[in-house]
Design a protein around this motif. Sequence first.
Motif, PDB file in Angstrom:
ATOM      1  N   THR A 633      16.995 -12.635 -10.980  1.00  0.00           N
ATOM      2  CA  THR A 633      18.214 -13.397 -10.657  1.00  0.00           C
ATOM      3  C   THR A 633      18.409 -14.468 -11.732  1.00  0.00           C
ATOM      4  O   THR A 633      17.539 -15.314 -11.958  1.00  0.00           O
ATOM      5  CB  THR A 633      18.101 -14.059  -9.283  1.00  0.00           C
ATOM      6  OG1 THR A 633      17.918 -13.046  -8.290  1.00  0.00           O
ATOM      7  CG2 THR A 633      19.358 -14.856  -8.967  1.00  0.00           C
ATOM      8  N   LEU A 663      27.877 -11.002 -20.512  1.00  0.00           N
ATOM      9  CA  LEU A 663      26.423 -11.089 -20.642  1.00  0.00           C
ATOM     10  C   LEU A 663      25.924 -10.010 -21.587  1.00  0.00           C
ATOM     11  O   LEU A 663      26.332  -8.843 -21.484  1.00  0.00           O
ATOM     12  CB  LEU A 663      25.727 -10.922 -19.293  1.00  0.00           C
ATOM     13  CG  LEU A 663      25.651 -12.149 -18.365  1.00  0.00           C
ATOM     14  CD1 LEU A 663      27.013 -12.475 -17.794  1.00  0.00           C
ATOM     15  CD2 LEU A 663      24.631 -11.899 -17.266  1.00  0.00           C
ATOM     16  N   GLU A 670      27.348  -6.675 -20.046  1.00  0.00           N
ATOM     17  CA  GLU A 670      28.030  -6.608 -18.761  1.00  0.00           C
ATOM     18  C   GLU A 670      29.000  -7.776 -18.642  1.00  0.00           C
ATOM     19  O   GLU A 670      28.869  -8.793 -19.322  1.00  0.00           O
ATOM     20  CB  GLU A 670      26.999  -6.659 -17.604  1.00  0.00           C
ATOM     21  CG  GLU A 670      26.061  -5.482 -17.555  1.00  0.00           C
ATOM     22  CD  GLU A 670      25.228  -5.473 -16.277  1.00  0.00           C
ATOM     23  OE1 GLU A 670      25.687  -6.068 -15.274  1.00  0.00           O
ATOM     24  OE2 GLU A 670      24.129  -4.887 -16.307  1.00  0.00           O
ATOM     25  N   GLU A 671      29.948  -7.609 -17.702  1.00  0.00           N
ATOM     26  CA  GLU A 671      30.940  -8.658 -17.446  1.00  0.00           C
ATOM     27  C   GLU A 671      30.917  -8.983 -15.958  1.00  0.00           C
ATOM     28  O   GLU A 671      30.966  -8.082 -15.122  1.00  0.00           O
ATOM     29  CB  GLU A 671      32.337  -8.207 -17.873  1.00  0.00           C
ATOM     30  CG  GLU A 671      33.394  -9.297 -17.759  1.00  0.00           C
ATOM     31  CD  GLU A 671      34.742  -8.872 -18.327  1.00  0.00           C
ATOM     32  OE1 GLU A 671      35.762  -9.076 -17.645  1.00  0.00           O
ATOM     33  OE2 GLU A 671      34.773  -8.302 -19.459  1.00  0.00           O
ATOM     34  N   VAL A 672      30.846 -10.280 -15.629  1.00  0.00           N
ATOM     35  CA  VAL A 672      30.816 -10.703 -14.235  1.00  0.00           C
ATOM     36  C   VAL A 672      31.869 -11.774 -14.024  1.00  0.00           C
ATOM     37  O   VAL A 672      32.362 -12.404 -14.983  1.00  0.00           O
ATOM     38  CB  VAL A 672      29.428 -11.244 -13.843  1.00  0.00           C
ATOM     39  CG1 VAL A 672      28.372 -10.159 -13.952  1.00  0.00           C
ATOM     40  CG2 VAL A 672      29.047 -12.443 -14.723  1.00  0.00           C
ATOM     41  N   TRP A 677      23.863 -13.411 -12.156  1.00  0.00           N
ATOM     42  CA  TRP A 677      23.663 -11.970 -12.342  1.00  0.00           C
ATOM     43  C   TRP A 677      22.337 -11.607 -11.709  1.00  0.00           C
ATOM     44  O   TRP A 677      21.354 -12.364 -11.794  1.00  0.00           O
ATOM     45  CB  TRP A 677      23.663 -11.635 -13.819  1.00  0.00           C
ATOM     46  CG  TRP A 677      23.358 -10.210 -14.142  1.00  0.00           C
ATOM     47  CD1 TRP A 677      24.221  -9.165 -14.183  1.00  0.00           C
ATOM     48  CD2 TRP A 677      22.070  -9.662 -14.487  1.00  0.00           C
ATOM     49  NE1 TRP A 677      23.597  -8.010 -14.525  1.00  0.00           N
ATOM     50  CE2 TRP A 677      22.265  -8.287 -14.722  1.00  0.00           C
ATOM     51  CE3 TRP A 677      20.796 -10.210 -14.615  1.00  0.00           C
ATOM     52  CZ2 TRP A 677      21.217  -7.436 -15.067  1.00  0.00           C
ATOM     53  CZ3 TRP A 677      19.751  -9.367 -14.963  1.00  0.00           C
ATOM     54  CH2 TRP A 677      19.975  -7.990 -15.193  1.00  0.00           C
ATOM     55  N   GLY A 679      19.684  -8.198 -11.499  1.00  0.00           N
ATOM     56  CA  GLY A 679      19.421  -6.870 -12.032  1.00  0.00           C
ATOM     57  C   GLY A 679      17.975  -6.752 -12.468  1.00  0.00           C
ATOM     58  O   GLY A 679      17.121  -7.577 -12.137  1.00  0.00           O
ATOM     59  N   VAL A 689      24.891 -15.553 -22.598  1.00  0.00           N
ATOM     60  CA  VAL A 689      25.994 -15.711 -21.641  1.00  0.00           C
ATOM     61  C   VAL A 689      27.137 -16.436 -22.334  1.00  0.00           C
ATOM     62  O   VAL A 689      26.950 -17.526 -22.878  1.00  0.00           O
ATOM     63  CB  VAL A 689      25.547 -16.496 -20.394  1.00  0.00           C
ATOM     64  CG1 VAL A 689      26.702 -16.604 -19.392  1.00  0.00           C
ATOM     65  CG2 VAL A 689      24.338 -15.850 -19.752  1.00  0.00           C
TER      66      VAL A 689
END
Length: 710
Positions: A633, A663, A670-672, A677, A679, A689
């Motif tokens: 996390t 990220l 990845e995009e949040v 995040w 994973g 970031v």
Amino acid sequence: MATLVLGTVGRALLGPVGGAIGALIGNRVDHAVLGSPGRQGPRLAELSVQTSTYGTQMPAIFGTMRVAGPVIWATDLIEARGTTGGGKGRPGTESYSYSANFAVALSGRAIRRVGRIWADGRLLRGAAGDFKVATGFRLHPGTEDQAVDPLIASVEGPRASAFRGIAYAVFEGLALAEFGNRIPQLTFEVEADAGPLSCEAIAQSLSPGVRPGNGGTMVAGFAASGGSVRAVLAMLADMSGGQWVAEGDGLRLSVPPGEAAARMIRDEGMAAQGAGRRGQRAIAADASLPASVTIAHYDPARDYQIGMQRASCPGGVRDERRDLAAALDATTARTMAQDRLARLAAERVRRTVTLGPDALAIAPGTVVAIDGEPGRWRVIEAAWEAMAVRLTCVPIGHAGPIQPASPGRIARDDDRAVGATRLIAFELPPLDDQPLAGPRLSVVAAGGPGWRQAGLSYSLDDGASWIALGGTAMPGLIGRLVSAVPGGGAALLDRRGALVVALAGDLADADTAAIDAGGNLAWLGGELLQFERAEPLGDGHWRLTRLRRGLRGTEAMIGGAKPGDPFVLIDAASMRLVDLPPTMVGRTVRVLAHGVGDGIDGVQTLAAVTGQSVRPPAPVHWRCMRGADGRVTIGWTRRSRIGWRWIDRVDAPLGEEAERYRLTIGAREEEVSVPGWIGTAPDGTRVTVRQIGTWAESPPLIGIIGGEME
């Protein structure tokens, strides 16, 4: 003048005796019809107020004077438009600058040259002929064969006038930004004749009937205007403390004490009825004298501005002021005031003398000696009554000693040559809570002591085309970094670090309240900072301490500046803002300044558009933990490019159209839409970031899974 006209007619009809009688009658007509000649002379306001009224009288300039002539020709103002400011959802502000083409008349007779020129009281042209503001300039000296000005000819065509016999100046493209986008009030140092002139020499230039005499008062300059030539001659005689005397078919300036007595006269007591009545003596009361005499004049020591000199005496009940359109030094003006008081005191005595026809040749202004009376007397009035000549005479007083006088202090512009413009353009984070709709450049300009302003343009295509931005703002405070002592970071007040900067100007300390209000804010190598203390080290060097570093998301630039890098004090009044399209992020903008001292090509600088003005700051507060299930996390705290004062103490406003982050986790991306995040990734994996802003991405926050931030 009736005295000359009727005297000439009398001589033609009756010979010398008829000429004398005609002159006496003409003198009475002059006083009855024309009134007091001194009241028709030029006034000071005529030379200091610039007008463009049709029919305005043009003074004839002698010597050197400072005048403001009428505008005799002008075109419409020339407009240049630029756009500044703006923000998200708000249009930019269009700014306009103007220049003017016009001509100003200076003198009704030919002149030699124009020296300094003032605009709204500030020096526009220096003694060396250098202009402080951009303009074209041509002088037409007022000859009878001068050609038409080329600019006037290009606008007016065949109907263009050469204004022959009138000296005038033409301004082409005078930049008006410094004067509120209007034609300023202009005054000119006009030199018509070399060196000082006597009042008599001026009179001879104005009237061919003036004969050589004893010269009269010397003046540095004079502006001849008013109701008539007679009025101007009367002023010249009054300035010299004398009077015009008929001589042949002309006039001669009689100025005591150099004027010798022409003849001795004896009162013959011839009355109108033939009885033996002797002349009379009358003495006016002390109350008839002025309490003071003030001479208002143009003083060369005050840059030909108005000066005042005053002389006073006890017993008077009124103040007398005389406005002289003449350039006099303070001592001459004070002496003139003292002599007038003495003359008025002496002339309280009036002596009436009655003579026979042989006295017809004695005209007003003649200096005589009266049998039985001490001293010398001046004839002020002559009348022919019942076959007798009646003369009214006043005693000639003695001039007092010359007492030096001071012209007083004057606030004078420094006459310094205008140097080249120093120009800097850079991108700042927003300094208010209004998000921008595109990147913004801040342009600051300055120069040497004589520098005032320059025109600005910028190019988005490396100089292939240019966009006018108008004039520069107020001169900025631009310096350079000399040395730096490392200190703390952006989190706390830096008490260890210090910066030494060199600049041409003054800095000051700022207390906590001033710092909180945004005082002592500076830009150095991409970093925004504030300083509480500014210690002068001499020679334009300052030591800045008690620093607040890396403000508004510029903490990554702390310590990045090197000696020689520019230092700029941030002041809204000194910045011109350039709003750019979002497509310019990652490119460069060329900025051009064109000032008086910048030559034909002007001064250029390149500014990199990094997106600093529109991108969000880098996220902060990296957090990482691995759960019992092995999943990782990651968390961080978002920051905003607005809302830096944190008024609600809850959360900073987003400042973007949406909350998004990019990220990079090892080789994955990845995009949040939330600041976190979850994973899988092994320890030691590098994570970057970036917040995705509306127009650009933030600088990176970099952390290591299972470790700390980089």
